[in-house]
Design a protein around this motif. Structure first.
Motif, PDB file in Angstrom:
ATOM      1  N   MET A   1       7.510 -21.520  -6.076  1.00  0.00           N
ATOM      2  CA  MET A   1       7.194 -20.172  -6.476  1.00  0.00           C
ATOM      3  C   MET A   1       8.450 -19.532  -7.057  1.00  0.00           C
ATOM      4  SD  MET A   1       4.992 -17.751  -4.196  1.00  0.00           S
ATOM      5  CE  MET A   1       5.366 -16.076  -4.001  1.00  0.00           C
ATOM      6  N   GLU A   2       8.304 -19.068  -8.294  1.00  0.00           N
ATOM      7  CA  GLU A   2       9.439 -18.495  -8.995  1.00  0.00           C
ATOM      8  C   GLU A   2       9.378 -16.975  -8.948  1.00  0.00           C
ATOM      9  OE1 GLU A   2      10.809 -19.153 -13.289  1.00  0.00           O
ATOM     10  OE2 GLU A   2      10.005 -21.071 -12.591  1.00  0.00           O
ATOM     11  N   MET A   3      10.499 -16.356  -8.625  1.00  0.00           N
ATOM     12  CA  MET A   3      10.557 -14.893  -8.629  1.00  0.00           C
ATOM     13  C   MET A   3      11.154 -14.418  -9.941  1.00  0.00           C
ATOM     14  SD  MET A   3      11.758 -13.670  -4.855  1.00  0.00           S
ATOM     15  CE  MET A   3      12.129 -12.054  -5.477  1.00  0.00           C
ATOM     16  N   LYS A   4      10.559 -13.393 -10.473  1.00  0.00           N
ATOM     17  CA  LYS A   4      11.075 -12.818 -11.701  1.00  0.00           C
ATOM     18  C   LYS A   4      12.206 -11.857 -11.345  1.00  0.00           C
ATOM     19  CE  LYS A   4       9.917 -10.014 -15.610  1.00  0.00           C
ATOM     20  NZ  LYS A   4       9.034  -9.058 -16.162  1.00  0.00           N
ATOM     21  N   VAL A   5      13.341 -12.024 -11.974  1.00  0.00           N
ATOM     22  CA  VAL A   5      14.481 -11.156 -11.741  1.00  0.00           C
ATOM     23  C   VAL A   5      14.375  -9.987 -12.721  1.00  0.00           C
ATOM     24  CG1 VAL A   5      16.995 -10.995 -11.754  1.00  0.00           C
ATOM     25  CG2 VAL A   5      15.891 -13.097 -11.017  1.00  0.00           C
ATOM     26  N   SER A   6      14.348  -8.789 -12.195  1.00  0.00           N
ATOM     27  CA  SER A   6      14.243  -7.632 -13.085  1.00  0.00           C
ATOM     28  C   SER A   6      15.629  -7.083 -13.386  1.00  0.00           C
ATOM     29  CB  SER A   6      13.360  -6.554 -12.465  1.00  0.00           C
ATOM     30  OG  SER A   6      13.942  -6.058 -11.294  1.00  0.00           O
ATOM     31  N   THR A   7      15.772  -6.632 -14.598  1.00  0.00           N
ATOM     32  CA  THR A   7      17.047  -6.056 -15.012  1.00  0.00           C
ATOM     33  C   THR A   7      17.142  -4.618 -14.531  1.00  0.00           C
ATOM     34  OG1 THR A   7      16.184  -5.233 -17.099  1.00  0.00           O
ATOM     35  CG2 THR A   7      17.043  -7.493 -17.086  1.00  0.00           C
ATOM     36  N   ARG A   8      18.315  -4.086 -14.643  1.00  0.00           N
ATOM     37  CA  ARG A   8      18.523  -2.682 -14.254  1.00  0.00           C
ATOM     38  C   ARG A   8      17.654  -1.763 -15.109  1.00  0.00           C
ATOM     39  NH1 ARG A   8      21.466   0.961 -11.600  1.00  0.00           N
ATOM     40  NH2 ARG A   8      22.505   2.668 -12.676  1.00  0.00           N
ATOM     41  N   THR A   9      17.513  -2.064 -16.383  1.00  0.00           N
ATOM     42  CA  THR A   9      16.685  -1.253 -17.276  1.00  0.00           C
ATOM     43  C   THR A   9      15.232  -1.273 -16.827  1.00  0.00           C
ATOM     44  OG1 THR A   9      18.177  -1.742 -19.100  1.00  0.00           O
ATOM     45  CG2 THR A   9      15.993  -0.922 -19.675  1.00  0.00           C
ATOM     46  N   GLU A  10      14.736  -2.438 -16.439  1.00  0.00           N
ATOM     47  CA  GLU A  10      13.358  -2.539 -15.958  1.00  0.00           C
ATOM     48  C   GLU A  10      13.165  -1.745 -14.666  1.00  0.00           C
ATOM     49  OE1 GLU A  10      11.900  -6.891 -17.577  1.00  0.00           O
ATOM     50  OE2 GLU A  10      13.261  -6.808 -15.855  1.00  0.00           O
ATOM     51  N   GLN A  11      14.172  -1.775 -13.805  1.00  0.00           N
ATOM     52  CA  GLN A  11      14.092  -1.004 -12.566  1.00  0.00           C
ATOM     53  C   GLN A  11      14.072   0.500 -12.864  1.00  0.00           C
ATOM     54  OE1 GLN A  11      17.539  -2.482 -10.519  1.00  0.00           O
ATOM     55  NE2 GLN A  11      16.463  -4.256  -9.653  1.00  0.00           N
ATOM     56  N   ILE A  12      14.908   0.925 -13.799  1.00  0.00           N
ATOM     57  CA  ILE A  12      14.939   2.342 -14.174  1.00  0.00           C
ATOM     58  C   ILE A  12      13.600   2.756 -14.783  1.00  0.00           C
ATOM     59  CG2 ILE A  12      15.980   3.997 -15.795  1.00  0.00           C
ATOM     60  CD1 ILE A  12      18.667   2.546 -15.284  1.00  0.00           C
ATOM     61  N   LEU A  13      13.042   1.913 -15.645  1.00  0.00           N
ATOM     62  CA  LEU A  13      11.740   2.226 -16.241  1.00  0.00           C
ATOM     63  C   LEU A  13      10.647   2.307 -15.177  1.00  0.00           C
ATOM     64  CD1 LEU A  13      11.778   0.169 -19.562  1.00  0.00           C
ATOM     65  CD2 LEU A  13      11.849   2.656 -19.298  1.00  0.00           C
ATOM     66  N   THR A  14      10.725   1.466 -14.167  1.00  0.00           N
ATOM     67  CA  THR A  14       9.747   1.510 -13.076  1.00  0.00           C
ATOM     68  C   THR A  14       9.859   2.828 -12.305  1.00  0.00           C
ATOM     69  OG1 THR A  14       9.791  -0.897 -12.871  1.00  0.00           O
ATOM     70  CG2 THR A  14       8.946   0.345 -10.989  1.00  0.00           C
ATOM     71  N   VAL A  15      11.075   3.237 -12.005  1.00  0.00           N
ATOM     72  CA  VAL A  15      11.282   4.512 -11.300  1.00  0.00           C
ATOM     73  C   VAL A  15      10.799   5.678 -12.163  1.00  0.00           C
ATOM     74  CG1 VAL A  15      13.052   6.103 -10.431  1.00  0.00           C
ATOM     75  CG2 VAL A  15      13.162   3.678  -9.844  1.00  0.00           C
ATOM     76  N   LEU A  16      11.116   5.634 -13.452  1.00  0.00           N
ATOM     77  CA  LEU A  16      10.671   6.699 -14.358  1.00  0.00           C
ATOM     78  C   LEU A  16       9.156   6.752 -14.460  1.00  0.00           C
ATOM     79  CD1 LEU A  16      13.315   6.480 -17.223  1.00  0.00           C
ATOM     80  CD2 LEU A  16      13.119   8.220 -15.435  1.00  0.00           C
ATOM     81  N   LYS A  17       8.526   5.590 -14.450  1.00  0.00           N
ATOM     82  CA  LYS A  17       7.064   5.550 -14.504  1.00  0.00           C
ATOM     83  C   LYS A  17       6.466   6.186 -13.255  1.00  0.00           C
ATOM     84  CE  LYS A  17       3.699   1.985 -14.423  1.00  0.00           C
ATOM     85  NZ  LYS A  17       3.372   0.613 -14.759  1.00  0.00           N
ATOM     86  N   ILE A  18       7.046   5.889 -12.101  1.00  0.00           N
ATOM     87  CA  ILE A  18       6.571   6.492 -10.846  1.00  0.00           C
ATOM     88  C   ILE A  18       6.746   8.012 -10.894  1.00  0.00           C
ATOM     89  CG2 ILE A  18       7.064   6.681  -8.365  1.00  0.00           C
ATOM     90  CD1 ILE A  18       7.734   3.624  -8.490  1.00  0.00           C
ATOM     91  N   LEU A  19       7.910   8.463 -11.370  1.00  0.00           N
ATOM     92  CA  LEU A  19       8.147   9.905 -11.479  1.00  0.00           C
ATOM     93  C   LEU A  19       7.181  10.557 -12.470  1.00  0.00           C
ATOM     94  CD1 LEU A  19      12.057  10.031 -11.432  1.00  0.00           C
ATOM     95  CD2 LEU A  19      10.473  10.677  -9.598  1.00  0.00           C
ATOM     96  N   ALA A  20       6.874   9.869 -13.559  1.00  0.00           N
ATOM     97  CA  ALA A  20       5.925  10.401 -14.535  1.00  0.00           C
ATOM     98  C   ALA A  20       4.539  10.550 -13.919  1.00  0.00           C
ATOM     99  CB  ALA A  20       5.874   9.506 -15.773  1.00  0.00           C
TER     100      ALA A  20
END
Length: 178
Positions: free
Chosen positions: A1-20
């Motif tokens: 099972m391979e885990m996808k490593v998310s970049t800092r930009t992807e993490q920021i976009l995820t947080v921004l999406k939650i805030l939106a």
């Protein structure tokens, strides 16, 4: 099972999406509260939401239901438009792909957001003028509608959309030359 490593930009976009989404739901609830407050005002002589927001609204509703209706319609439409803008922001974050961020879909969404923010600004100015006019007739009303930031944000988002549009053009030129 391979885990996808998310970049800092992807993490920021995820947080921004939650805030939106949080902002969307907050403004959607606000719009529902304005609408339910207005509708329940026909059956109840005292409406807690009106009194909490501005005690003069109760007096206005009792003295002139037409002007009260216009004021509540402005408030409802403003909250609804703000919810729509945040919904579009959440959707645009979904459309942005890290490996290929410039797309015509993103450009169109950014332009729609800027037009929506401009519409909110126009309604804020109109609503603020209406409240000022109404304040002369009905006493002091709470003019808490910030007008300036919406015009600034509309311009800023429009400029960003034009930058993205140029990015799409450059990206398509590069795809043709390769």
């Amino acid at each position: 099972m391979e885990m996808k490593v998310s970049t800092r930009t992807e993490q920021i976009l995820t947080v921004l999406k939650i805030l939106a989404w949080v902002a969307f739901f907050g403004f959607a609830v606000s719009a529902v509260l304005f609408l339910s407050s207005y509708i329940s005002g026909f059956w109840n002589s005292i409406n807690i939401f009106d009194i909490k927001e501005d005690p003069n609204l109760l007096q206005l509703r009792q003295e002139n239901s037409g002007l009260y209706t216009i004021l509540m319609a402005f408030s409802f439409i403003m909250a609804l438009l703000k919810a729509i803008v945040w919904w579009m922001v959440a959707k645009i974050i979904d459309k942005i792909k890290i490996d290929n961020p410039f797309s015509i879909e993103v450009v169109h969404q950014l332009e729609y957001i800027s037009y929506s923010l401009f519409t909110i600004w126009v309604l804020s100015v109109t609503g603020g003028g209406f409240i000022a006019w109404l304040g002369e007739k009905a006493g002091t009303l709470n003019d808490s509608w910030n007008k300036g930031p919406f015009l600034f944000m509309a311009g800023l988002v429009f400029v960003i959309s034009q930058i993205f549009k140029r990015g799409v053009e450059i990206q398509s030129e590069n795809d043709l030359t390769v």
